[in-house]
Design an enzyme around this catalytic site. Structure first.
Site, PDB file in Angstrom:
ATOM      1  N   HIS A  30       0.822  -1.212   0.000  1.00  0.00           N
ATOM      2  CA  HIS A  30       0.000   0.000   0.000  1.00  0.00           C
ATOM      3  C   HIS A  30       0.857   1.263   0.000  1.00  0.00           C
ATOM      4  CE1 HIS A  30       0.291  -0.406   4.530  1.00  0.00           C
ATOM      5  NE2 HIS A  30       0.355   0.904   4.449  1.00  0.00           N
ATOM      6  N   ASP A  82       1.263  -7.853   1.880  1.00  0.00           N
ATOM      7  CA  ASP A  82       1.379  -6.397   1.756  1.00  0.00           C
ATOM      8  C   ASP A  82       2.844  -5.949   1.647  1.00  0.00           C
ATOM      9  OD1 ASP A  82       0.926  -3.702   1.770  1.00  0.00           O
ATOM     10  OD2 ASP A  82      -0.296  -3.677   3.566  1.00  0.00           O
ATOM     11  N   SER A 123       4.098   2.000   8.588  1.00  0.00           N
ATOM     12  CA  SER A 123       3.844   1.092   7.474  1.00  0.00           C
ATOM     13  C   SER A 123       5.136   0.863   6.702  1.00  0.00           C
ATOM     14  CB  SER A 123       2.793   1.689   6.537  1.00  0.00           C
ATOM     15  OG  SER A 123       1.526   1.700   7.131  1.00  0.00           O
TER      16      SER A 123
END
Length: 722
Positions: free
Chosen positions: A85, A221, A655
């Site tokens: 992402h 991810d 992240s």
């Protein structure tokens, strides 16, 4: 002030028996503040291994990716890993209907196939330094907030300039503890970052919005990039002659796995936390801001979902936009629920009563805190209506894509209206707008945006008071009543900004007198009214009041430090490099429910549902899971672990952060928090807060076995093999 700084260091060094999983700690202070506790939990290295100025260390393998995520270097050839992402925007920009890298994935099988990404940068910390005394030189308690800010700004500029004189580095002084302490951060910025690999969306974003912020998780991810530099190993703009970066340090990758109770730590760039807010601040977020933002985003997402479900082109165009909106939307829902569950506002009020009692019984010299909490209460009371106006103008008015795009033409109009307007200035503005227009229209659907405008105008009309309602919205209401769809349809039929051909034609033949046509455009009129109301009516008031709150928070922070000499305080996250640590652990979100600490590939097949886009399973992956041929990436029990959870304190910005074991080896890539723990930006609950991590073995399996990109794995130093 020196007493406060000394108190911070002293207090941080105390109470090492406190909860280890809470806190985002400054890496250069780990040796004096955290290392005994970390080592007692199982960490086998030293503070110098994490952060050192004398030799290469882990900090030299951590980069801030694109300004909003973290990435880590994993090979001597500058290969970096981050989240899917985080790299989604780059993948999306390279995608088209003919080359749908979002749906099919992308893998460069050699260096020539690696794709450049103009504008994408990664930033690495060179060093940090406590410069509090230098920044606060000349500051005294008799100054107004504006006077104080001016001195700090001037001192910071001098310190920054001195730090990078004669170098190609960048420098920034950042406040900690609400301005009670300051650190200088010297960084280097790499500007040639190339896309190397990304799994298909069905793997990289498996679970999608349905699973976002949730546990258990099964998404792959991750995405892969490479840093390129000039032949002297120095950062440089993109050039075909650039070569892969040779890092001072890169992380070894462990395929040994983990078990419950194992020590882990996260090294990265957490964005923003507000752990020391008053009850008034927490209540504003949970009871006022979040509900409005959630509803406005839900309405936009519903419109996007409908369009994306019926068109491959729209899905490609809006995937990244949708993800950005949905991420915050779901986080806010969980955050408000968590604050309610913890009874956080009441807990804050209880502490404030204790603080006020301490103030009344406090003896000695120093700043007075007697009127601090009443000042907070009054300031927040004044802020609430302005804050809500800002929410509706930002999420509502500026959530209309064409409004935000058209507002960018205000500078061109301003330049063109000058009597002495220079052609070169106009040409420069036009060139910039042509570039912006190409990017905008590439991923724009007018029919979708028309629906958004219809709904958002209704929201602004219904919820903004008379002082904060844009004048043009008032006129629309007078002429159209509540028929905002009729108005929006008229606007999109008569605006140059709703038609790419008309907009490019305007820019292609533009002359200074053309500003009159722009000023008469209905989209530009509405955009100017919305932005003008925000900039001239709402923003000044919000800025004044939040500035006052910041000043009160600085004093309140100093008061807490003085009141609680036995408590260990950590600075709120502010997008600077931090370390958090904890242990692999499960949790119990509700009565009778306990979540295990890891997931396996079997869960992917269990979640498969052809009627839900988020749970569509990639066919090739499905076959591989059915065969169970995981090779060296299998766990001891033969299963393929996909993700795990631990008690590391993380937030947005983490992240892509490396999750490391006791030996400093990479065992996973941080990508989320559990929904029950999203309130951790405001109040941490050690029983419930967990960071969610992609198991590095699943990442390597996808690269090697699924994608056939074993050459990337071969670049890495793999440990833990039996």
């Amino acid at each position: 002030m020196k007493k406060i700084i000394s108190a911070i260091i002293l207090l941080l060094s105390l109470s090492l028996q406190g909860r280890p999983e809470e806190g985002m700690w400054i890496p250069m202070l780990l040796g004096q503040l955290n290392m005994p506790r970390m080592q007692s939990m199982g960490f086998r290295l030293t503070a110098e291994d994490i952060y050192s100025l004398n030799h290469s260390s882990m900090k030299d393998a951590i980069v801030q990716f694109g300004g909003g995520c973290t990435a880590e270097i994993v090979s001597p050839e500058g290969l970096i890993l981050t989240n899917h992402h985080c790299g989604l925007g780059a993948v999306q920009r390279h995608s088209s209907v003919e080359h749908d890298y979002l749906a099919n994935g992308f893998w460069a099988m050699n260096r020539k196939e690696e794709l450049p990404n103009p504008g994408l940068t990664v930033t690495m910390l060179v060093r940090m330094e406590d410069v509090t005394e230098r920044i606060l030189k000349g500051v005294n308690d008799t100054m107004t907030q504006a006077e104080r800010a001016k001195v700090i700004r001037e001192n910071s500029a001098a310190v920054e300039q001195e730090a990078i004189k004669g170098t190609k580095y960048e420098a920034k002084v950042r406040p900690f503890y609400y301005g009670n302490q300051y650190y200088l951060l010297v960084t280097q910025v790499f500007k040639d970052i190339r896309l190397v690999g990304a799994p298909p969306q069905a793997i990289g974003q498996f679970g999608g919005d349905t699973d976002n912020w949730m546990w258990p998780r099964h998404g792959g991810d991750f995405s892969v990039f490479r840093i390129y530099v000039d032949k002297n190993n120095q950062p440089a703009e993109y050039c075909e002659d650039n070569v892969p970066y040779k890092p001072a340090y890169y992380f070894p990758v462990s395929v040994k796995g983990y078990k419950q109770g194992d020590f882990t730590f996260v090294f990265g760039y957490p964005g923003t936390t507000r752990e020391y807010l008053t009850s008034y601040g927490v209540d504003l977020v949970a009871s006022t801001e979040n509900p409005a933002r959630i509803r406005l985003r839900q309405e936009r997402l519903d419109i996007m979902n409908k369009a994306m479900d019926t068109s491959t082109l729209v899905r490609i165009q809006y995937t990244s936009k949708h993800a950005g909106i949905a991420n915050g939307w779901k986080k806010m829902i969980g955050e408000s629920k968590g604050i309610t569950r913890l009874d956080a506002v009441e807990k804050k009020k209880e502490f404030e009563k204790e603080f006020q009692s301490w103030v009344e019984n406090r003896q000695g010299t120093g700043p007075s805190y007697a009127l601090l909490l009443p000042a907070f209460q009054e300031t927040y009371k004044q802020l609430i209506p302005l804050d809500m106006a800002a929410v509706y103008l930002n999420e509502g008015g500026m959530g209309i894509e064409v409004i935000k795009f058209a507002s960018g033409f205000r500078e061109l109009v301003k330049i063109s209206k000058k009597k002495d307007a220079k052609k070169e200035d106009i040409d420069k503005a036009i060139a910039s707008l042509q570039k912006a227009a190409a990017a905008f229209y590439k991923d724009y659907q007018p029919a979708l945006d028309l629906e958004v405008m219809t709904v958002m105008l209704g929201e602004m009309s219904a919820n903004l008071d008379s002082t904060s309602t844009p004048e043009e919205v008032v006129k629309i209401r007078e002429k159209y009543g509540t028929d905002f769809k009729g108005y929006s349809t008229w606007v999109f039929s008569n605006s140059v900004f709703a038609d790419s051909a008309k907009c490019f034609a305007l820019l292609g033949s533009y002359k200074a007198s053309g500003y009159k046509h722009i000023e008469k455009d209905p989209v530009f009129i509405l955009a100017t009214s919305i932005y003008g109301t925000y900039e001239n009516v709402v923003y000044p008031g919000v800025t004044k009041l939040t500035g006052r709150i910041d000043s009160l928070q600085r004093i309140y922070m100093a008061g807490q430090l003085e009141m609680l000499p036995g408590k260990r305080f950590y600075p709120d996250a502010n997008s600077t490099l931090r370390v958090s640590y904890g242990k692999v652990d499960n949790y119990t979100p509700a009565d009778g429910v306990t979540y295990d600490y890891y997931t396996t590939a079997a869960g992917i097949l269990q979640k498969e549902d052809s009627t839900i886009y988020d749970y569509a399973v990639d066919n090739r992956l499905k076959d591989m899971i059915a065969r169970g041929d995981y090779g060296r990436y299998a766990d001891r029990d033969g299963s393929l672990h996909t993700a795990f959870i631990a008690s590391n304190h993380t937030t947005g910005g983490n992240s892509g952060s490396p999750v490391l074991n006791a030996n400093g080896e990479l065992i996973g890539i941080n990508f989320d928090r559990n929904w029950e723990g999203t309130m951790s930006d405001l109040m941490y609950d050690p029983a419930m807060c967990r960071n969610i991590t992609l198991d590095i073995r699943y990442c390597l399996f996808i690269m090697d076995k699924y994608a056939g990109a074993k050459h990337l794995v071969d670049e890495m130093t793999i440990t833990g093999q039996e």
